[in-house]
Design an enzyme around this catalytic site. Sequence first.
Site, PDB file in Angstrom:
ATOM      1  CB  CYS A 273      -6.579  -2.563 -14.763  1.00 12.45           C
ATOM      2  SG  CYS A 273      -5.520  -3.360 -15.960  1.00 12.45           S
TER       3      CYS A 273
ATOM      4  CB  CYS B 157      -0.985   0.109   1.400  1.00 12.45           C
ATOM      5  SG  CYS B 157      -1.947  -1.384   1.330  1.00 12.45           S
TER       6      CYS B 157
END
Length: 415
Positions: A372, A76
């Site tokens: 994407c 992340c």
Amino acid sequence: MSTVHVTINRLGAQGDGVANGEDGPVYVPYALPGETLAIARNGDHGTVMSTGNLSPDRIEPVCRHFGPDGDACGGCSLQHLAKAPYNDFKRQLVIDALKSKGLTPDVKETVECHPGERRRTVFSARKTEKELLLGYNRAETNHIISIVECPIAAPGIVARLDAIRAIGMALATGSETFRISVLESLSGLDIAAEGLKPLSDKQRRKVTETVLALKGIARVSANGEIVLEPQKPVIDFGGVKVSPPPGSFTQATKEAEEAMATLVHGHMGKAKRVLDLFAGSGTFALRLARTARVHAVESDDKALKALDHAARNSQGLKPVSIEKRDLFRRPLIPMDLKHFDAVVFDPPRAGAEVQVKELARSNIKTIAAVSCNPLTLARDLRILVDAGYRIVSVTPVDQFLWSPHVEAVALLSKV
């Protein structure tokens, strides 16, 4: 390397804070716009040494593996950013990509992603003398951070980390790094290992013994070959049950998949014959078949067979036909396209430029483009707009929580 004081001006495309240096931008991980920092600068990269003013948009990260410390997994990059500016960042990625191609359509608000929704994740794994390291690579390195939690992943995956480690230990031979993809299916975890040496008979027995001693494991495969399948993994595409092949592509979260499918289905309107390009195992095709005849085109033979099997064994669907075809090498041409009212395409990150050029020459009135990669989406949309298509809307869809990646669904029509 030098120590300098900077003010962060904006977020970069990868989620790093960006400061405007005298000789160009400096990228500072884990920094936010408006913050003043002392950084150790190495070229265009900065490492935070101390902080001054902190952004009011900064929040406390929820995971112990996040941040600039040595045990940060690198999975992340934006856990420290509050929800509203985070959603705006995802939307802006799409806006900026479109603007780079001269496109300024209506870009909707970001469809949000939430913790615990990720049903598919890919771990890095490596056997050591004592254990199996299982986790994610530290940012910009090959060093595996062995995790004990992952707030983005489905609870059903996180709760079985020890079981996944045990299976990985049985699969591993030497100390080479390999990948373990885990899909939470309706019938249990589907575990697919890639990058391993061929398994010996002894290893196969060990894997079998390990899996049979556990609960909730639907299938284990190695390098695409099924090692053990106590029960077929099953996922639900709008009420149609599908058993995908080992390690095949599925949307990362069911919630994002349903949001995208709703947008696509709504745009198809009263189309009688729909073409699904890059169809995979039927994410869109099987849903669209509730109201229209569908022709699904895909290069992956195993995924196509899974789609076909599901269509043939489900009630309430219009006819679904399939075609194995490499659309990068052999796109459908206008003569092939003339029988269809509408098209949906969902290509890999490289986009669908070759196929889109043929779509641009067709008379198809309705197109839904799913991507994407905002940059290749923008390129493909530019081709269609130049051919007379109008972009009705573009919707960012966040299914890769706290990362710099974003999906988008673009709806187009031609009068």
